[in-house]
Write a protein that holds these residues in place. Structure first.
Motif, mmCIF file in Angstrom:
data_model
loop_
_atom_site.group_PDB
_atom_site.id
_atom_site.type_symbol
_atom_site.label_atom_id
_atom_site.label_comp_id
_atom_site.label_asym_id
_atom_site.label_seq_id
_atom_site.Cartn_x
_atom_site.Cartn_y
_atom_site.Cartn_z
ATOM 1 N N GLN A 1 -0.595 3.921 3.982
ATOM 2 C CA GLN A 1 -0.927 3.422 5.319
ATOM 3 C C GLN A 1 -1.216 1.925 5.290
ATOM 4 O OE1 GLN A 1 -4.083 5.507 7.292
ATOM 5 N NE2 GLN A 1 -3.975 4.232 9.110
ATOM 6 N N THR A 2 -1.955 1.474 4.285
ATOM 7 C CA THR A 2 -2.241 0.044 4.139
ATOM 8 C C THR A 2 -0.949 -0.743 3.988
ATOM 9 O OG1 THR A 2 -4.386 0.501 3.135
ATOM 10 C CG2 THR A 2 -3.430 -1.671 2.719
ATOM 11 N N ASN A 3 -0.035 -0.237 3.162
ATOM 12 C CA ASN A 3 1.251 -0.916 2.980
ATOM 13 C C ASN A 3 2.025 -0.992 4.284
ATOM 14 O OD1 ASN A 3 1.872 -1.844 0.192
ATOM 15 N ND2 ASN A 3 1.181 0.220 -0.299
ATOM 16 N N ARG A 4 2.020 0.089 5.060
ATOM 17 C CA ARG A 4 2.732 0.085 6.348
ATOM 18 C C ARG A 4 2.129 -0.935 7.308
ATOM 19 N NH1 ARG A 4 2.998 5.546 5.505
ATOM 20 N NH2 ARG A 4 1.147 5.970 6.765
ATOM 21 N N LEU A 5 0.799 -0.946 7.394
ATOM 22 C CA LEU A 5 0.141 -1.878 8.309
ATOM 23 C C LEU A 5 0.375 -3.331 7.904
ATOM 24 C CD1 LEU A 5 -3.234 0.014 8.895
ATOM 25 C CD2 LEU A 5 -1.352 -0.272 10.528
ATOM 26 N N LEU A 6 0.315 -3.595 6.623
ATOM 27 C CA LEU A 6 0.554 -4.965 6.156
ATOM 28 C C LEU A 6 2.015 -5.362 6.360
ATOM 29 C CD1 LEU A 6 -1.681 -4.996 2.965
ATOM 30 C CD2 LEU A 6 -2.007 -6.367 5.028
ATOM 31 N N GLU B 1 3.894 -4.337 8.749
ATOM 32 C CA GLU B 1 3.994 -4.643 10.182
ATOM 33 C C GLU B 1 3.448 -6.039 10.476
ATOM 34 O OE1 GLU B 1 2.132 -1.543 12.486
ATOM 35 O OE2 GLU B 1 3.397 0.003 11.583
ATOM 36 N N SER B 2 2.350 -6.404 9.841
ATOM 37 C CA SER B 2 1.779 -7.742 10.030
ATOM 38 C C SER B 2 2.758 -8.818 9.594
ATOM 39 C CB SER B 2 0.475 -7.884 9.237
ATOM 40 O OG SER B 2 -0.488 -6.983 9.697
ATOM 41 N N VAL B 3 3.407 -8.594 8.454
ATOM 42 C CA VAL B 3 4.395 -9.555 7.960
ATOM 43 C C VAL B 3 5.567 -9.653 8.926
ATOM 44 C CG1 VAL B 3 6.110 -9.936 6.137
ATOM 45 C CG2 VAL B 3 3.741 -9.429 5.531
ATOM 46 N N GLN B 4 6.001 -8.528 9.480
ATOM 47 C CA GLN B 4 7.113 -8.558 10.441
ATOM 48 C C GLN B 4 6.728 -9.312 11.715
ATOM 49 O OE1 GLN B 4 8.131 -4.430 10.907
ATOM 50 N NE2 GLN B 4 9.672 -4.515 9.281
ATOM 51 N N LEU B 5 5.483 -9.130 12.154
ATOM 52 C CA LEU B 5 5.030 -9.799 13.375
ATOM 53 C C LEU B 5 4.786 -11.297 13.178
ATOM 54 C CD1 LEU B 5 2.553 -7.098 14.727
ATOM 55 C CD2 LEU B 5 4.764 -7.753 15.727
ATOM 56 N N ILE C 1 3.205 -16.562 7.903
ATOM 57 C CA ILE C 1 1.807 -16.701 7.472
ATOM 58 C C ILE C 1 1.707 -16.253 6.015
ATOM 59 C CG2 ILE C 1 -0.574 -15.949 7.851
ATOM 60 C CD1 ILE C 1 0.105 -15.716 10.825
ATOM 61 N N PRO C 2 1.504 -17.215 5.104
ATOM 62 C CA PRO C 2 1.494 -16.894 3.670
ATOM 63 C C PRO C 2 0.485 -15.808 3.277
ATOM 64 C CG PRO C 2 1.555 -19.270 3.989
ATOM 65 C CD PRO C 2 1.339 -18.649 5.339
ATOM 66 N N ARG C 3 -0.698 -15.820 3.864
ATOM 67 C CA ARG C 3 -1.716 -14.853 3.418
ATOM 68 C C ARG C 3 -1.316 -13.411 3.739
ATOM 69 N NH1 ARG C 3 -4.520 -17.184 7.785
ATOM 70 N NH2 ARG C 3 -5.042 -15.646 9.376
ATOM 71 N N TYR C 4 -0.465 -13.199 4.747
ATOM 72 C CA TYR C 4 0.016 -11.849 5.023
ATOM 73 C C TYR C 4 0.949 -11.373 3.905
ATOM 74 C CZ TYR C 4 -1.742 -12.118 9.859
ATOM 75 O OH TYR C 4 -2.522 -12.212 10.977
ATOM 76 N N HIS C 5 1.795 -12.279 3.437
ATOM 77 C CA HIS C 5 2.675 -11.941 2.311
ATOM 78 C C HIS C 5 1.844 -11.687 1.051
ATOM 79 C CE1 HIS C 5 6.575 -12.598 4.214
ATOM 80 N NE2 HIS C 5 5.992 -13.580 4.886
ATOM 81 N N GLN C 6 0.825 -12.502 0.862
ATOM 82 C CA GLN C 6 -0.047 -12.320 -0.304
ATOM 83 C C GLN C 6 -0.741 -10.960 -0.244
ATOM 84 O OE1 GLN C 6 -3.092 -15.292 -0.765
ATOM 85 N NE2 GLN C 6 -4.043 -14.220 -2.467
ATOM 86 N N ALA C 7 -1.257 -10.601 0.920
ATOM 87 C CA ALA C 7 -1.931 -9.314 1.056
ATOM 88 C C ALA C 7 -0.973 -8.151 0.815
ATOM 89 C CB ALA C 7 -2.569 -9.201 2.441
ATOM 90 N N LEU C 8 0.235 -8.258 1.337
ATOM 91 C CA LEU C 8 1.219 -7.198 1.127
ATOM 92 C C LEU C 8 1.626 -7.127 -0.346
ATOM 93 C CD1 LEU C 8 2.896 -4.927 2.284
ATOM 94 C CD2 LEU C 8 4.621 -6.624 2.975
ATOM 95 N N HIS D 1 1.200 -3.871 -2.709
ATOM 96 C CA HIS D 1 2.290 -3.290 -3.494
ATOM 97 C C HIS D 1 1.907 -3.175 -4.970
ATOM 98 C CE1 HIS D 1 4.988 -2.807 -0.231
ATOM 99 N NE2 HIS D 1 5.336 -4.078 -0.106
ATOM 100 N N ILE D 2 1.137 -4.121 -5.465
ATOM 101 C CA ILE D 2 0.656 -4.024 -6.851
ATOM 102 C C ILE D 2 -0.213 -2.776 -7.001
ATOM 103 C CG2 ILE D 2 -0.892 -5.042 -8.581
ATOM 104 C CD1 ILE D 2 0.051 -7.809 -7.565
ATOM 105 N N ILE D 3 -1.138 -2.591 -6.088
ATOM 106 C CA ILE D 3 -2.020 -1.413 -6.149
ATOM 107 C C ILE D 3 -1.195 -0.128 -6.074
ATOM 108 C CG2 ILE D 3 -3.818 -0.140 -4.896
ATOM 109 C CD1 ILE D 3 -4.937 -2.969 -4.109
#
Length: 195
Positions: A7-12, A14-18, A22-29, A33-35
């Motif tokens: 679910q976290t991966n899906r939400l992140l 979506e944030s990247v798509q929107l 924004i670099p921090r969104y890519h970093q969070a995603l 993905h590492i986790i």
């Protein structure tokens, strides 16, 4: 929990798509993905489908970390993040150690006064059994950041396989700089070396 990770991966995602710029969104995603990859990798042995999913997570983590660098090429933090991501996949992803090292070196070039970047580069060299390079970097780190207990502790670890007296010196130095909760761990390492 696997469902929470998905679910976290899906939400992140979506944030990247929107907001793809924004670099921090890519970093969070990338971190998510590492986790996900590390969680899946613990389920050994993996079937073919799980292996493909694992590979996808690893490659996607790297791709998003690269995108962070592309969006903010002058950001030392972006380069350090790319180094971190590559360092998590040394072994399964070819040349990850080389890319991790190059990324950390770029981060250090952009921000030579960041203790974390220098220390992580030293740890990377230790993980690659390159004690000579690690020692060189740690000596610089110790001079630039004399109150940071991480370098003396890592120097102690390196020297414990080479010269016990030098290891004891560095562990004792780390103990003087360490927080209370780390002190007992360092005392135990010293006691074990003195046996």
């Amino acid at each position: 929990n696997t469902q929470n990770i998905a679910q976290t991966n899906r939400l992140l995602a979506e944030s990247v798509q929107l907001a793809p710029k924004i670099p921090r969104y890519h970093q969070a995603l990338s971190r998510a993905h590492i986790i996900a990859a590390e969680t899946l990798a613990r389920r050994s042995p993996l079937n073919e489908a799980q292996s493909q999913i694992l590979s996808t997570y690893m490659r996607s983590a790297i791709a998003h970390a690269k995108e962070t660098v592309r969006l903010a090429p002058a950001s030392a933090a972006s380069w350090a993040e790319l180094g971190y991501v590559y360092s998590r996949f040394i072994g399964p992803i070819p040349d990850s150690a080389l890319w991790a090292r190059a990324s950390y070196e770029r981060a250090i070039t952009l921000n030579p006064n960041n203790a974390d970047y220098l220390f992580e580069l030293a740890r990377l060299h230790v993980s690659q059994n390159d004690a000579e390079s690690a020692l060189s970097i740690l000596k610089v780190h110790t001079k630039k950041f004399p109150k940071d207990p991480r370098s003396p502790f890592l120097l102690g670890q390196i020297y414990s396989t080479i010269r016990t007296q030098d290891a004891l010196y560095w562990y004792e130095k780390a103990m003087k700089l360490a927080r209370d909760e780390d002190e007992s761990r360092i005392k135990q390492v010293i006691a074990d070396l003195q046996k």
